[in-house]
Scaffold this active site. Structure first.
Site, PDB file in Angstrom:
ATOM      1  N   TYR A 100       0.846  -1.190   0.000  1.00 47.68           N
ATOM      2  CA  TYR A 100       0.000   0.000   0.000  1.00 47.68           C
ATOM      3  C   TYR A 100       0.881   1.239   0.000  1.00 47.68           C
ATOM      4  O   TYR A 100       1.603   1.496   0.976  1.00 47.68           O
ATOM      5  CB  TYR A 100      -0.929   0.020   1.214  1.00 47.68           C
ATOM      6  CG  TYR A 100      -1.876  -1.151   1.328  1.00 47.68           C
ATOM      7  CD1 TYR A 100      -2.144  -1.984   0.257  1.00 47.68           C
ATOM      8  CD2 TYR A 100      -2.508  -1.417   2.539  1.00 47.68           C
ATOM      9  CE1 TYR A 100      -3.010  -3.059   0.374  1.00 47.68           C
ATOM     10  CE2 TYR A 100      -3.394  -2.486   2.669  1.00 47.68           C
ATOM     11  CZ  TYR A 100      -3.633  -3.308   1.586  1.00 47.68           C
ATOM     12  OH  TYR A 100      -4.497  -4.366   1.716  1.00 47.68           O
ATOM     13  N   PHE A 119     -13.172  -5.736   2.056  1.00 53.69           N
ATOM     14  CA  PHE A 119     -14.343  -5.247   1.321  1.00 53.69           C
ATOM     15  C   PHE A 119     -15.629  -5.715   2.000  1.00 53.69           C
ATOM     16  O   PHE A 119     -16.557  -6.214   1.333  1.00 53.69           O
ATOM     17  CB  PHE A 119     -14.329  -5.692  -0.136  1.00 53.69           C
ATOM     18  CG  PHE A 119     -13.197  -5.142  -0.948  1.00 53.69           C
ATOM     19  CD1 PHE A 119     -12.647  -3.896  -0.669  1.00 53.69           C
ATOM     20  CD2 PHE A 119     -12.671  -5.874  -2.001  1.00 53.69           C
ATOM     21  CE1 PHE A 119     -11.588  -3.389  -1.419  1.00 53.69           C
ATOM     22  CE2 PHE A 119     -11.620  -5.379  -2.766  1.00 53.69           C
ATOM     23  CZ  PHE A 119     -11.085  -4.133  -2.472  1.00 53.69           C
ATOM     24  N   PRO A 120     -15.742  -5.582   3.307  1.00 54.21           N
ATOM     25  CA  PRO A 120     -16.925  -6.115   4.008  1.00 54.21           C
ATOM     26  C   PRO A 120     -18.212  -5.369   3.684  1.00 54.21           C
ATOM     27  O   PRO A 120     -19.295  -5.893   3.944  1.00 54.21           O
ATOM     28  CB  PRO A 120     -16.555  -5.942   5.487  1.00 54.21           C
ATOM     29  CG  PRO A 120     -15.625  -4.770   5.501  1.00 54.21           C
ATOM     30  CD  PRO A 120     -14.812  -4.913   4.244  1.00 54.21           C
ATOM     31  N   LEU A 121     -18.095  -4.159   3.109  1.00 58.79           N
ATOM     32  CA  LEU A 121     -19.289  -3.364   2.840  1.00 58.79           C
ATOM     33  C   LEU A 121     -19.595  -3.239   1.352  1.00 58.79           C
ATOM     34  O   LEU A 121     -20.413  -2.410   0.958  1.00 58.79           O
ATOM     35  CB  LEU A 121     -19.148  -1.971   3.466  1.00 58.79           C
ATOM     36  CG  LEU A 121     -19.111  -1.963   4.996  1.00 58.79           C
ATOM     37  CD1 LEU A 121     -18.868  -0.569   5.527  1.00 58.79           C
ATOM     38  CD2 LEU A 121     -20.415  -2.523   5.563  1.00 58.79           C
TER      39      LEU A 121
END
Length: 307
Positions: free
Chosen positions: A78, A223-225
Site C-alpha cells: 500500500y 471489502f466487508p461493505l
C-alpha cells in the site's frame, strides 16, 4: 414464528487471534488512507501513493484508537510501504492493546499492477522493511498477501515461519486462500488468520470461514461493505436497518459479526463519520429472524445451521 425467532442473538465483542492476541472484532483497514482525495470518495485511488496531506489520515487513525479499535490492517504494497509509515507516524509508540497486521508478497511495478513475488528471500527482506517502517521489533500479525504458484507453499510459509520462530513475527496469516491451501500451509506452520474478500454479495469464502472457525483461526473479511443492490432503498437490509434504527452498513457489519465468532471485519474509510458509524455496528443486535431474512436475501445459508 416461535419465541426463539424473536430472540436477540448475542455476539462476542472480542476474539483471540492465535489464541492469545485479544482484539475487538471490528478493526480498521488502512488501505483507503492512500491516495486520499479528502472528500470521502477516494475517486481514482490506486493505492499507489500516500495522501498529499497526511493530517486527516493521522487524525482518523488516532480517533479509531480512541474509539476502541485494536486491530489495524495494512500491507507493504500500500503506497509502496508508506501506508505502514503513516500508521507509525500516527500511533507509535503503540498502545499496549493495539495490534498492527501487515502483509508481504505483492509488488507494485506501476500504479495499475499488483505482482506476486513469493521468493522466500524476498519475503524475508520485506518483513525486515515492514519492521523498520512500523517501528516495531515484532509484527503482531504478518499475512502472506497471496500464495505465489511459482514457489512451493512450504517454502513461502516456511520462510515466514523462520522469522516467527526468531521472534520477529507473533502470528502468521494468509490472504485469498481456499480450504485446501489453508490446510497445506498448516502442515508447515501454525496459521492464525485468513484474510479473503467477503461480504453479503460475495460469499464464495463461506467454506473457508466455517473451516477456519472449526480450527480457531481468525477470518478477516476485506471489502466487508461491498454489498451492491442489497443496500438499495426498500431492500431487506434497508428494512432491517429501519427496524433497528441503524444504517444499512451497520446491519451488514452486524451480520458479519453474527456469521461466525471468528469473523473480524476490517472496514476502511477516510471519514471519521463513517468510522464512527462502522464501529457502532458492534451495538446492533440482530434477531434470529432478521439474520434469516438477510441470509435469504444474500443467497446464503443460515449460519445457525452449522454453528
Amino acid at each position: 414464528m416461535t419465541a426463539i425467532d424473536d430472540a436477540t442473538q448475542p455476539v462476542d465483542e472480542f476474539f483471540r487471534i492465535g489464541g492469545d492476541l485479544r482484539v475487538r472484532r471490528i478493526g480498521l483497514g488502512a488501505m483507503r488512507l492512500t491516495d486520499a482525495t479528502g472528500d470521502g470518495t477516494q475517486a481514482g485511488a490506486q493505492i499507489w501513493r500516500p495522501p498529499a496531506d497526511p493530517a486527516d489520515a493521522i487524525t482518523l487513525l488516532r480517533r479509531a484508537v480512541e474509539l476502541g479499535v485494536q486491530l489495524i490492517d495494512t500491507a507493504d504494497a500500500y503506497a509502496l510501504g508508506e501506508n505502514e509509515e503513516l500508521i507509525a507516524k500516527a500511533l507509535h509508540p503503540y498502545p499496549e492493546d493495539v495490534s498492527i497486521a501487515t502483509k508481504v508478497g505483492l509488488t507494485r511495478p506501476s500504479p495499475t499492477e499488483w505482482v506476486l513475488v513469493g521468493n522466500p528471500a524476498y519475503l524475508r527482506q520485506q518483513v525486515e522493511l515492514s519492521l523498520r517502517r512500523l517501528r516495531v521489533e515484532r509484527i503482531d500479525l504478518l499475512q502472506l498477501h497471496r500464495l505465489d504458484p511459482a514457489y512451493p507453499v512450504a517454502e513461502q510459509v516456511g520462510a515466514l515461519d523462520e522469522l516467527r520462530i526468531a521472534g520477529k513475527i507473533r502470528h502468521l496469516g494468509l490472504s485469498e486462500v481456499s480450504v485446501p491451501e489453508l490446510d497445506e500451509a498448516r502442515t508447515t506452520a501454525p496459521i492464525a488468520s485468513v484474510q479473503n474478500a467477503y461480504n453479503l454479495s460475495a460469499r464464495t469464502s463461506d467454506p473457508v470461514i466455517d473451516h477456519a472457525a472449526d480450527l480457531g483461526i481468525a477470518f478477516l473479511p476485506y471489502f466487508p461493505l461491498a454489498i451492491g443492490d442489497l443496500a438499495r432503498a426498500g431492500s431487506v437490509l434497508d428494512q432491517i436497518a429501519r427496524e433497528l434504527g441503524a444504517t444499512g452498513s451497520q446491519v451488514a457489519l452486524a451480520w458479519l459479526l453474527h456469521r461466525a465468532p471468528n469473523v473480524l471485519p476490517i472496514p476502511g474509510t477516510t471519514s471519521i463519520r463513517h468510522l464512527e458509524e462502522n464501529l457502532g455496528a458492534a451495538e446492533v443486535q440482530l434477531t434470529a429472524e432478521q439474520v434469516r431474512r438477510i441470509e435469504e436475501a444474500s443467497g446464503g445459508r443460515d449460519p445457525g445451521e452449522d454453528h
